[in-house]
Design a protein around this motif. Structure first.
Motif, PDB file in Angstrom:
ATOM      1  N   LEU A   1      63.929  51.262  15.996  1.00  0.00           N
ATOM      2  CA  LEU A   1      64.085  52.711  15.929  1.00  0.00           C
ATOM      3  C   LEU A   1      64.930  53.103  14.739  1.00  0.00           C
ATOM      4  O   LEU A   1      64.615  54.044  14.016  1.00  0.00           O
ATOM      5  CB  LEU A   1      64.742  53.223  17.219  1.00  0.00           C
ATOM      6  CG  LEU A   1      63.885  53.205  18.482  1.00  0.00           C
ATOM      7  CD1 LEU A   1      64.726  53.609  19.681  1.00  0.00           C
ATOM      8  CD2 LEU A   1      62.698  54.125  18.335  1.00  0.00           C
TER       9      LEU A   1
ATOM     10  N   ALA B   1      63.420  55.264  11.754  1.00  0.00           N
ATOM     11  CA  ALA B   1      63.949  56.611  11.600  1.00  0.00           C
ATOM     12  C   ALA B   1      64.481  56.832  10.200  1.00  0.00           C
ATOM     13  O   ALA B   1      64.304  57.897   9.607  1.00  0.00           O
ATOM     14  CB  ALA B   1      65.047  56.851  12.633  1.00  0.00           C
TER      15      ALA B   1
ATOM     16  N   ASP C   1      58.062  51.265  21.668  1.00  0.00           N
ATOM     17  CA  ASP C   1      59.206  50.384  21.895  1.00  0.00           C
ATOM     18  C   ASP C   1      58.761  49.039  22.465  1.00  0.00           C
ATOM     19  O   ASP C   1      59.289  47.989  22.107  1.00  0.00           O
ATOM     20  CB  ASP C   1      60.206  51.054  22.834  1.00  0.00           C
ATOM     21  CG  ASP C   1      60.817  52.303  22.227  1.00  0.00           C
ATOM     22  OD1 ASP C   1      60.634  52.532  21.012  1.00  0.00           O
ATOM     23  OD2 ASP C   1      61.474  53.059  22.975  1.00  0.00           O
TER      24      ASP C   1
ATOM     25  N   GLU D   1      62.422  59.272  16.854  1.00  0.00           N
ATOM     26  CA  GLU D   1      63.294  58.337  16.145  1.00  0.00           C
ATOM     27  C   GLU D   1      64.513  59.053  15.574  1.00  0.00           C
ATOM     28  O   GLU D   1      65.625  58.509  15.576  1.00  0.00           O
ATOM     29  CB  GLU D   1      62.501  57.655  15.028  1.00  0.00           C
ATOM     30  CG  GLU D   1      61.508  56.633  15.577  1.00  0.00           C
ATOM     31  CD  GLU D   1      60.274  56.499  14.720  1.00  0.00           C
ATOM     32  OE1 GLU D   1      60.268  57.022  13.593  1.00  0.00           O
ATOM     33  OE2 GLU D   1      59.314  55.867  15.187  1.00  0.00           O
TER      34      GLU D   1
END
Length: 295
Positions: A13, A17, A256, A278
């Motif tokens: 993540l 992100a 995930d 994210e």
């Protein structure tokens, strides 16, 4: 095991992100590449692929949809599908018929390039925003608009089109910038032998009996069904194929799980939705462990 999955998912993540927040910073550059075209070597450790441009957010396989996905910067790869017309023109379309996504009817392979000029896309109901009833693009138009600016992956729905696709990709100097996708291992081998980047997608049912290590010598991407059994996904990750991407992911939970099991790419119909999730995940991480934070 749960702690390991949580740590792996969180790491994914944070990485994704930071990439999503960076974006592209504007519309496509001029036709000139400068130092050269963007290639697969520039892809990050974990990749987001906008499936058909992001079919839950834009009209699938449309030029305006692909453009929107590019400008939003929430994916590092644009995905599209290809079919071939009667006269050999290769066009961007998923289905073998026009019925589902356009205002026309009939088989795509029965049309000529002239006929294609009159086809108009019918955006799916419920898409956010307002979209024109535009003509679906040709593959040449997509390559000329995006080739070398972002990595592309295109599924060759018609095996007869491979030679034409290879010629277009080679002629534009994009052999390291475009993956060619198929569901057939023999066709994937042929794609590799043509000097192109080969991608093979497999369904959860196919993965139960697949032994993907046999394909590692000619595959650049193994594109796996995120719904597959954990053992089948892990076998794909350990196969020796350099990239393993999970399709077609919609929710953060699906993403995930795939990342925690070792996939290094996500093929998604909702790249904007996942990018927003994210960003939220990163904002919840203590500042000391965010990307670029100093101690």
């Amino acid at each position: 095991m749960v702690a390991m999955l949580t740590r792996t998912a969180l790491a994914g993540l944070v990485t994704l992100a930071s990439l999503a927040l960076a974006g592209h910073g504007g519309p496509p550059s001029p036709l000139e590449w400068g130092a050269g075209p963007l290639t697969v070597d520039a892809l990050p450790r974990v990749v987001h692929v906008a499936h058909r441009g992001g079919a839950r957010e834009v009209p699938e396989n449309s030029m305006s949809g692909l453009m929107a996905a590019y400008e939003r910067g929430t994916a590092q790869v644009l995905d599209l599908d290809t079919q071939m017309l009667r006269d050999g023109t290769v066009v961007v379309m998923h289905d073998a018929t026009l019925d589902r996504t356009t205002h026309s009817h009939g088989r795509v392979r029965d049309l000529t390039a002239g006929d294609w000029q009159r086809v108009r896309l019918r955006p799916a109901k419920g898409l956010p925003g307002s979209w024109p009833a535009e003509r679906p693009p040709t593959v040449a138009e997509v390559l000329d608009r995006f080739g070398g600016r972002i990595v592309l992956t295109m599924e060759a729905k018609d095996p007869r089109s491979l030679d034409a696709l290879a010629a277009m990709i080679r002629g534009r100097g994009l052999t390291r910038s475009v993956f060619v996708n198929t569901n057939d291992p023999l066709m994937a081998r042929r794609i590799h032998r043509l000097g192109l980047l080969s991608q093979l997608w497999r369904s959860a049912a196919q993965m139960r009996r697949d032994r993907p290590a046999r394909w590692a010598s000619f595959l650049d991407v193994l594109d796996v069904d995120h719904k597959a059994r954990e053992a089948d996904l892990e076998r794909a990750v350990r196969s020796g194929v350099p990239r393993v991407w999970a399709h077609t992911v919609i929710t953060p939970g699906e993403r995930d799980r795939a990342l925690a099991l070792g996939c290094d790419g996500i093929v998604t119909d909702a790249p904007g939705r996942l990018a927003a999730d994210e960003r939220a995940a990163v904002s919840a991480v203590p500042s000391a462990v965010r990307p670029g934070a100093t101690r």
